[in-house]
Scaffold this motif. Structure first.
Motif, PDB file in Angstrom:
ATOM      1  N   TYR A  38      -3.497  -7.134  -2.586  1.00 41.76           N
ATOM      2  CA  TYR A  38      -4.681  -6.284  -2.633  1.00 41.76           C
ATOM      3  C   TYR A  38      -4.267  -4.831  -2.456  1.00 41.76           C
ATOM      4  N   ASP A  39      -5.144  -3.941  -2.841  1.00 39.12           N
ATOM      5  CA  ASP A  39      -4.900  -2.503  -2.720  1.00 39.12           C
ATOM      6  C   ASP A  39      -5.340  -2.064  -1.327  1.00 39.12           C
ATOM      7  N   ARG A  41      -6.039   0.697  -0.251  1.00 41.55           N
ATOM      8  CA  ARG A  41      -7.079   1.729  -0.331  1.00 41.55           C
ATOM      9  C   ARG A  41      -8.466   1.110  -0.193  1.00 41.55           C
ATOM     10  N   SER A  42      -8.617  -0.134  -0.641  1.00 41.41           N
ATOM     11  CA  SER A  42      -9.900  -0.819  -0.517  1.00 41.41           C
ATOM     12  C   SER A  42     -10.229  -1.107   0.942  1.00 41.41           C
ATOM     13  N   LYS A  74       4.404   5.690  -4.456  1.00 40.72           N
ATOM     14  CA  LYS A  74       3.532   4.624  -4.958  1.00 40.72           C
ATOM     15  C   LYS A  74       3.280   3.526  -3.929  1.00 40.72           C
ATOM     16  N   THR A  75       4.164   3.361  -2.953  1.00 42.16           N
ATOM     17  CA  THR A  75       4.005   2.297  -1.968  1.00 42.16           C
ATOM     18  C   THR A  75       3.501   2.795  -0.617  1.00 42.16           C
TER      19      THR A  75
END
Length: 90
Positions: A38-39, A41-42, A74-75
């Motif tokens: 999952y991201d 950011r969510s 990116k990570t």
């Protein structure tokens, strides 16, 4: 990003009144499914549910998370957000 810092050195933090935008005393509705990527950011900002279209709240106030350095790391998730109207570094 200036809305997250005091207007002058030693000044008070700019606390935002979030009444009508988000509830301070609210559950975190977003919950990742174990074993599924999952991201993050969510979890921080919340997201709209794909199936029902309902808003799933994240850890911070709705609409307050702003990510910085997204093009560089990116990570890693780096940004600013508000928690109960108080500015935070993430």
């Amino acid at each position: 990003w200036l809305s997250y810092v005091p207007s002058m050195r030693g000044g008070l933090l700019p606390v935002t009144d979030i009444r009508g935008i988000d509830d301070i005393e609210r559950p975190i509705d977003f919950s990742p499914v174990p074993g599924t990527p999952y991201d993050p950011r969510s979890l921080l900002a919340g997201q709209e549910d794909d199936s029902s279209g309902q808003w799933l709240s994240g850890f911070f106030d709705r609409g307050s998370f702003t990510e910085y350095l997204a093009g560089w790391a990116k990570t890693v998730v780096v940004g600013r957000a508000r928690l109960g109207g108080f500015p935070m570094g993430v």
